[in-house]
Design a protein around this motif. Sequence first.
Motif, PDB file in Angstrom:
ATOM      1  N   TYR A 141       0.817  -1.218   0.000  1.00  0.00           N
ATOM      2  CA  TYR A 141       0.000   0.000   0.000  1.00  0.00           C
ATOM      3  C   TYR A 141       0.852   1.270   0.000  1.00  0.00           C
TER       4      TYR A 141
ATOM      5  N   GLY B 125       1.903   3.678  -3.936  1.00  0.00           N
ATOM      6  CA  GLY B 125       1.328   4.926  -4.462  1.00  0.00           C
ATOM      7  C   GLY B 125       2.079   6.124  -3.891  1.00  0.00           C
TER       8      GLY B 125
ATOM      9  N   HIS C 215       2.611  -0.003  -8.453  1.00  0.00           N
ATOM     10  CA  HIS C 215       1.408   0.487  -7.766  1.00  0.00           C
ATOM     11  C   HIS C 215       0.152   0.070  -8.535  1.00  0.00           C
TER      12      HIS C 215
ATOM     13  N   ARG D 290      -0.494  -3.484  -7.868  1.00  0.00           N
ATOM     14  CA  ARG D 290      -1.100  -3.681  -6.534  1.00  0.00           C
ATOM     15  C   ARG D 290      -2.607  -3.413  -6.601  1.00  0.00           C
ATOM     16  N   THR D 291      -2.972  -2.271  -7.208  1.00  0.00           N
ATOM     17  CA  THR D 291      -4.403  -1.935  -7.245  1.00  0.00           C
ATOM     18  C   THR D 291      -5.166  -2.958  -8.098  1.00  0.00           C
TER      19      THR D 291
ATOM     20  N   ARG E 158     -14.321   2.595  -7.406  1.00  0.00           N
ATOM     21  CA  ARG E 158     -13.039   3.262  -7.660  1.00  0.00           C
ATOM     22  C   ARG E 158     -12.641   3.243  -9.141  1.00  0.00           C
TER      23      ARG E 158
ATOM     24  N   GLY F 283      -5.665   7.138 -12.911  1.00  0.00           N
ATOM     25  CA  GLY F 283      -4.350   6.499 -12.799  1.00  0.00           C
ATOM     26  C   GLY F 283      -3.775   6.172 -14.168  1.00  0.00           C
TER      27      GLY F 283
ATOM     28  N   HIS G 110      -6.703  12.352  -7.862  1.00  0.00           N
ATOM     29  CA  HIS G 110      -6.469  10.948  -7.477  1.00  0.00           C
ATOM     30  C   HIS G 110      -6.487  10.810  -5.948  1.00  0.00           C
TER      31      HIS G 110
ATOM     32  N   THR H 192      -9.084   0.168  -0.294  1.00  0.00           N
ATOM     33  CA  THR H 192      -9.651  -1.183  -0.432  1.00  0.00           C
ATOM     34  C   THR H 192      -8.907  -2.150   0.485  1.00  0.00           C
TER      35      THR H 192
HETATM   36  C1  HEM Z   1       1.846   9.549 -10.694  1.00  0.00           C
HETATM   37  C2  HEM Z   1       1.289   8.373 -10.520  1.00  0.00           C
HETATM   38  C3  HEM Z   1       0.487   7.949  -9.301  1.00  0.00           C
HETATM   39  C4  HEM Z   1       0.536   8.409  -8.015  1.00  0.00           C
HETATM   40  C5  HEM Z   1       1.430   9.494  -7.451  1.00  0.00           C
HETATM   41  C6  HEM Z   1      -0.457   7.662  -7.258  1.00  0.00           C
HETATM   42  C7  HEM Z   1      -0.686   7.827  -5.900  1.00  0.00           C
HETATM   43  C8  HEM Z   1      -1.585   7.059  -5.174  1.00  0.00           C
HETATM   44  C9  HEM Z   1      -1.656   7.021  -3.731  1.00  0.00           C
HETATM   45  C10 HEM Z   1      -0.747   7.818  -2.781  1.00  0.00           C
HETATM   46  C11 HEM Z   1      -2.652   6.163  -3.394  1.00  0.00           C
HETATM   47  C12 HEM Z   1      -3.089   5.777  -1.968  1.00  0.00           C
HETATM   48  C13 HEM Z   1      -2.122   4.752  -1.385  1.00  0.00           C
HETATM   49  C14 HEM Z   1      -2.093   3.453  -2.135  1.00  0.00           C
HETATM   50  O1  HEM Z   1      -3.134   2.776  -2.244  1.00  0.00           O
HETATM   51  O2  HEM Z   1      -1.005   3.115  -2.647  1.00  0.00           O
HETATM   52  C15 HEM Z   1      -3.241   5.679  -4.623  1.00  0.00           C
HETATM   53  C16 HEM Z   1      -4.319   4.822  -4.708  1.00  0.00           C
HETATM   54  C17 HEM Z   1      -4.837   4.335  -5.890  1.00  0.00           C
HETATM   55  N1  HEM Z   1      -4.273   4.451  -7.144  1.00  0.00           N
HETATM   56 FE1  HEM Z   1      -2.680   5.582  -7.612  1.00  0.00          FE
HETATM   57  N2  HEM Z   1      -1.088   6.789  -8.103  1.00  0.00           N
HETATM   58  C18 HEM Z   1      -0.536   6.915  -9.350  1.00  0.00           C
HETATM   59  C19 HEM Z   1      -0.843   6.159 -10.477  1.00  0.00           C
HETATM   60  C20 HEM Z   1      -1.842   5.206 -10.531  1.00  0.00           C
HETATM   61  C21 HEM Z   1      -2.095   4.322 -11.651  1.00  0.00           C
HETATM   62  C22 HEM Z   1      -1.239   4.254 -12.918  1.00  0.00           C
HETATM   63  C23 HEM Z   1      -3.211   3.585 -11.340  1.00  0.00           C
HETATM   64  C24 HEM Z   1      -3.918   2.544 -12.155  1.00  0.00           C
HETATM   65  C25 HEM Z   1      -4.036   2.560 -13.441  1.00  0.00           C
HETATM   66  C26 HEM Z   1      -3.650   4.019 -10.023  1.00  0.00           C
HETATM   67  C27 HEM Z   1      -4.783   3.551  -9.378  1.00  0.00           C
HETATM   68  C28 HEM Z   1      -5.056   3.748  -8.045  1.00  0.00           C
HETATM   69  C29 HEM Z   1      -6.213   3.207  -7.361  1.00  0.00           C
HETATM   70  C30 HEM Z   1      -7.354   2.381  -7.986  1.00  0.00           C
HETATM   71  C31 HEM Z   1      -6.087   3.560  -6.003  1.00  0.00           C
HETATM   72  C32 HEM Z   1      -7.025   3.217  -4.860  1.00  0.00           C
HETATM   73  C33 HEM Z   1      -6.400   2.048  -4.133  1.00  0.00           C
HETATM   74  C34 HEM Z   1      -7.276   1.468  -3.054  1.00  0.00           C
HETATM   75  O3  HEM Z   1      -8.413   1.886  -2.881  1.00  0.00           O
HETATM   76  O4  HEM Z   1      -6.791   0.560  -2.366  1.00  0.00           O
HETATM   77  N3  HEM Z   1      -2.795   4.966  -9.561  1.00  0.00           N
HETATM   78  N4  HEM Z   1      -2.551   6.217  -5.692  1.00  0.00           N
END
Ligand code: HEM
Length: 296
Positions: free
Chosen positions: A86, A89, A152, A155-156, A166, A173, A254, A264
């Motif tokens: 987790y 991100g 990341h 993981r998601t 979501r 993302g 995001h 989640t």
């Molecule tokens: C610059 C790129 C990105 C940054 C800085 C970022 C940052 C974050 C952070 C800090 C979180 C919350 C902590 C975590 O669950 O890890 C998060 C959650 C999430 N991110 Fe990203 N993210 C990025 C790219 C992406 C990409 C490429 C995807 C998918 C295509 C994505 C999909 C998601 C989803 C679905 C969540 C919710 C996770 C949950 O509910 O457990 N993100 N993101």
Amino acid sequence: MKLDSLIPAPLRKPAKPGEGNGSKNAAPADLKTSPPERPSDTERLTDKAKDAPADVLAWVDQRTAASGFLTGMLYRKVPKGTNWFYTLGSAALFAFIVQAVTGVFLAMFYTPSPTEAYASISHINNDVFLGQFVHGMHKWGSSLMVILIFLHMGRTFFFGAYKYPRELNWVIGVVLLILTMTMAFTGYLLPFDQRSFWASVVGININGTGPVVGPYLSDFLRAGPELGATTLSRFYAIHMLLLPGAIIALIGAHLYLVVKLGTTAPPWVRAEKPKIAAPVSQLDAGAEGNGAPPPR
Ligand code: HEM
């Protein structure tokens, strides 16, 4: 104003007997036996200085009401079973911040002109204090950021965090991933040496093979019949103004959705719980994070 008062009441440490802030418990336990000593001027000044940061925070908070948002974000509930995966991100976010900070310093010395670009980068590497270190951080950090985003995303995906509610965050993302790759692509041309020149020619031509928009996209990127000075300044503008702005805005959206919808729970924790479908408006900021599908 004490820092303690910025922490929500239920999370505050209970005051010990004899400790406190002017309430009933505040009197020292030995008040009856010995009169309290008056603090010296130095002690009073030191106390005031200690309170200064909290006073500044309180001043800002009265004018912005930011503490409500910050406490909501920092003290939000997360589901059981969250683990190191987790943090990916946040690691991607940290990598982006490192790119932004090192990029600002590089921009102070870089010249986006075909005749001077390479020389300006040699100057950064050879003459500027810590120049090679900052340049190296930026260069290797770009690959690290892409790798962290992919991890990341994995993981998601494997934790099923892309499902209702979501999906929009997943789509944001995906756009973030595309923009980050475009950052890496446009940055690659900037040293304007043989390798970056020909890699960009190939990259632009590959873009040109895309359906419908492909030829327009490659014309836009090349900014002329041949790759040259206008291409370089166009890539530089896209790399250091357009894309960072768009990425910052999308990271904001995001993270807003992460806080709003909650995290989640891992699939093995979800499997233990009965699946109760709840509309977004009733989600308790991910307290359960059941990721259940919407009612049919
Ligand atoms: C610059 C790129 C990105 C940054 C800085 C970022 C940052 C974050 C952070 C800090 C979180 C919350 C902590 C975590 O669950 O890890 C998060 C959650 C999430 N991110 Fe990203 N993210 C990025 C790219 C992406 C990409 C490429 C995807 C998918 C295509 C994505 C999909 C998601 C989803 C679905 C969540 C919710 C996770 C949950 O509910 O457990 N993100 N993101």
